[in-house]
Design an enzyme around this catalytic site. Structure first.
Site, PDB file in Angstrom:
ATOM      1  NE  ARG A   6     137.468 -79.780  -1.293  1.00 41.08           N
ATOM      2  CZ  ARG A   6     138.637 -80.071  -0.718  1.00 41.08           C
ATOM      3  NH1 ARG A   6     139.771 -79.728  -1.290  1.00 41.08           N
ATOM      4  NH2 ARG A   6     138.663 -80.718   0.437  1.00 41.08           N
ATOM      5  CG  HIS A  32     136.565 -76.424   1.066  1.00 33.91           C
ATOM      6  ND1 HIS A  32     137.027 -77.110   2.149  1.00 33.91           N
ATOM      7  CD2 HIS A  32     135.715 -77.283   0.434  1.00 33.91           C
ATOM      8  CE1 HIS A  32     136.491 -78.322   2.179  1.00 33.91           C
ATOM      9  NE2 HIS A  32     135.696 -78.446   1.140  1.00 33.91           N
TER      10      HIS A  32
HETATM   11  P1  NAD Z   1     126.104 -87.746  -3.619  1.00 36.47           P
HETATM   12  O1  NAD Z   1     126.251 -88.068  -5.055  1.00 36.47           O
HETATM   13  O2  NAD Z   1     126.049 -88.874  -2.636  1.00 36.47           O
HETATM   14  O3  NAD Z   1     124.780 -86.879  -3.384  1.00 36.47           O
HETATM   15  C1  NAD Z   1     124.422 -85.796  -4.193  1.00 36.47           C
HETATM   16  C2  NAD Z   1     122.897 -85.766  -4.227  1.00 36.47           C
HETATM   17  O4  NAD Z   1     122.494 -84.601  -4.946  1.00 36.47           O
HETATM   18  C3  NAD Z   1     122.280 -86.981  -4.951  1.00 36.47           C
HETATM   19  O5  NAD Z   1     121.354 -87.623  -4.085  1.00 36.47           O
HETATM   20  C4  NAD Z   1     121.582 -86.359  -6.162  1.00 36.47           C
HETATM   21  O6  NAD Z   1     120.370 -87.033  -6.540  1.00 36.47           O
HETATM   22  C5  NAD Z   1     121.310 -84.947  -5.655  1.00 36.47           C
HETATM   23  N1  NAD Z   1     121.056 -83.982  -6.733  1.00 36.47           N
HETATM   24  C6  NAD Z   1     121.729 -83.821  -7.889  1.00 36.47           C
HETATM   25  N2  NAD Z   1     121.171 -82.827  -8.606  1.00 36.47           N
HETATM   26  C7  NAD Z   1     120.148 -82.325  -7.862  1.00 36.47           C
HETATM   27  C8  NAD Z   1     119.204 -81.288  -8.045  1.00 36.47           C
HETATM   28  N3  NAD Z   1     119.192 -80.547  -9.176  1.00 36.47           N
HETATM   29  N4  NAD Z   1     118.300 -81.055  -7.073  1.00 36.47           N
HETATM   30  C9  NAD Z   1     118.291 -81.797  -5.939  1.00 36.47           C
HETATM   31  N5  NAD Z   1     119.161 -82.808  -5.711  1.00 36.47           N
HETATM   32  C10 NAD Z   1     120.069 -83.064  -6.657  1.00 36.47           C
HETATM   33  O7  NAD Z   1     127.295 -86.740  -3.258  1.00 36.47           O
HETATM   34  P2  NAD Z   1     127.825 -86.367  -1.792  1.00 36.47           P
HETATM   35  O8  NAD Z   1     128.969 -87.254  -1.449  1.00 36.47           O
HETATM   36  O9  NAD Z   1     126.667 -86.251  -0.877  1.00 36.47           O
HETATM   37  O10 NAD Z   1     128.467 -84.917  -2.081  1.00 36.47           O
HETATM   38  C11 NAD Z   1     127.619 -83.812  -2.355  1.00 36.47           C
HETATM   39  C12 NAD Z   1     128.437 -82.559  -2.587  1.00 36.47           C
HETATM   40  O11 NAD Z   1     129.085 -82.176  -1.364  1.00 36.47           O
HETATM   41  C13 NAD Z   1     129.572 -82.715  -3.610  1.00 36.47           C
HETATM   42  O12 NAD Z   1     129.654 -81.563  -4.429  1.00 36.47           O
HETATM   43  C14 NAD Z   1     130.815 -82.847  -2.747  1.00 36.47           C
HETATM   44  O13 NAD Z   1     131.988 -82.461  -3.441  1.00 36.47           O
HETATM   45  C15 NAD Z   1     130.457 -81.889  -1.631  1.00 36.47           C
HETATM   46  N6  NAD Z   1     131.244 -82.039  -0.388  1.00 36.47           N
HETATM   47  C16 NAD Z   1     131.580 -80.887   0.232  1.00 36.47           C
HETATM   48  C17 NAD Z   1     132.308 -80.930   1.404  1.00 36.47           C
HETATM   49  C18 NAD Z   1     132.669 -79.629   2.101  1.00 36.47           C
HETATM   50  O14 NAD Z   1     133.417 -79.669   3.088  1.00 36.47           O
HETATM   51  N7  NAD Z   1     132.179 -78.485   1.660  1.00 36.47           N
HETATM   52  C19 NAD Z   1     132.700 -82.178   1.945  1.00 36.47           C
HETATM   53  C20 NAD Z   1     132.305 -83.345   1.275  1.00 36.47           C
HETATM   54  C21 NAD Z   1     131.568 -83.267   0.095  1.00 36.47           C
END
Ligand code: NAD
Length: 303
Positions: A88, A175
């Site tokens: 991460r 995390h």
């Molecule tokens: P994903 O690639 O499917 O979705 C990310 C989205 O963000 C995309 O639709 C993209 O177009 C959008 N995006 C990028 N830049 C942007 C901006 N400047 N403004 C608005 N939208 C923007 O990824 P995902 O699988 O949905 O994961 C998203 C994030 O969540 C990642 O960083 C992942 O590591 C994190 N995550 C966190 C946890 C947690 O427990 N905290 C769990 C799973 C994933």
């Protein structure tokens, strides 16, 4: 019920699954989705709208960042996700820039909003979100180790053949790879888990399995989203109904002056209180190590 409009920034896997999970829980009147990829966002909104007749959610809309800034709860899931083998923390440079940009576009932010950061590395980015939003620390939360705590409870329940609901165990620290289990405070049916037939080796195996699960799921299918979406709807429920439930989240620790995962009471204003768990000396040391790593990365990132 104080909060009813929830904005989700980032309509990717995590954002759209969270919208669906929230709709199925039937406690949100309005959902707002925003993404830099407008076509994709519009597609998700229209697909999710097909489920509206089966939920209590009245509307789901594709809106502007400014509209999202006025929501009661703002969930940020935008940004890059881990690729197989990436940690991460490897995402910090790219996602740090994205989160700063997003907070500029959200202004002016509703003063009463609760912001839930999801984008990784979530502990560092929650600290940056609090600085950019200028909201009080209690109103900016990171969806952190609740996910790992639930995984751990499931693994322990399978190992001991006990109900998940009888197990109380927290995963604290980062995390990420600097997380640890507060075994000394864990219980099964109210009895200390350390006295329930698990050897030190068993506990170590369960802790490693919990830490590795994200890497294994990403290697198999590329991303994780169902579990975090369930955790996010759980957090929103505790906020919306002011339930004051204890949930491990990334929160600002006045002791360490950093966002780190600790159990906290979650209510209508976000964090009502951080629980001061009686950790043993080894666990205290692990918490300090996680704080040290997070502080170092934050200093390098914000230079
Ligand atoms: P994903 O690639 O499917 O979705 C990310 C989205 O963000 C995309 O639709 C993209 O177009 C959008 N995006 C990028 N830049 C942007 C901006 N400047 N403004 C608005 N939208 C923007 O990824 P995902 O699988 O949905 O994961 C998203 C994030 O969540 C990642 O960083 C992942 O590591 C994190 N995550 C966190 C946890 C947690 O427990 N905290 C769990 C799973 C994933």
């Amino acid at each position: 019920m104080k909060h009813t409009t929830i904005a989700i920034i980032g309509a990717g896997f995590v954002g759209s699954t969270t919208a669906y999970a929230l709709m199925l829980r039937n406690f949100v009147s309005e959902l707002i989705l925003v993404d830099i990829d407008e076509n994709h966002c519009e597609g998700e909104v229209r697909d999710l709208s097909d489920a509206l007749p089966f939920t209590s959610t009245a509307t789901i809309k594709h809106c502007s960042f400014a509209d999202a800034g006025r929501a009661d709860i703002i969930i940020i899931t935008a940004g890059a996700r881990q690729k197989p083998g990436q940690s991460r923390l490897d995402l910090v440079q790219i996602n740090h820039r994205i989160i700063k940009e997003i907070f500029c576009k959200l202004r002016p932010i509703n003063h009463d909003a609760v912001v839930i950061m999801v984008t990784n590395p979530v502990d560092i980015l929650t600290r940056i979100a609090q600085e950019c939003s200028q909201l009080p620390h209690n109103q900016v939360i990171g969806a952190g180790t609740e996910l790992e705590a639930q995984r751990l409870r499931r693994f322990i329940s399978e190992r001991l053949n006990a109900s998940m609901s009888s197990i109380n165990a927290f995963v604290l620290g980062e995390h990420g790879d600097n997380q640890f289990v507060a075994w000394s405070t864990a219980t099964v049916d109210g009895s200390p888990l350390t006295e329930c037939g698990l050897t030190a080796q068993d506990r170590d195996d369960l802790e490693q399995k919990t830490k590795q699960e994200v890497y294994e799921i990403i290697a198999l299918k590329g991303s994780t989203y169902f579990g975090v979406a369930a955790c996010l709807s759980d957090l929103c429920q505790s906020i919306i109904f002011n339930q004051q439930r204890v949930i491990p989240v990334s929160c600002y620790s006045p002791t360490y002056k950093v966002y780190v995962n600790l159990p906290a009471i979650i209510g209508e204003n976000g964090i009502c209180k951080i629980i001061d768990l009686p950790l043993n000396a080894d666990e205290e040391q692990k918490l300090k190590e996680a704080v040290h790593v997070l502080n170092n990365i934050y200093q390098t990132t914000s230079r």
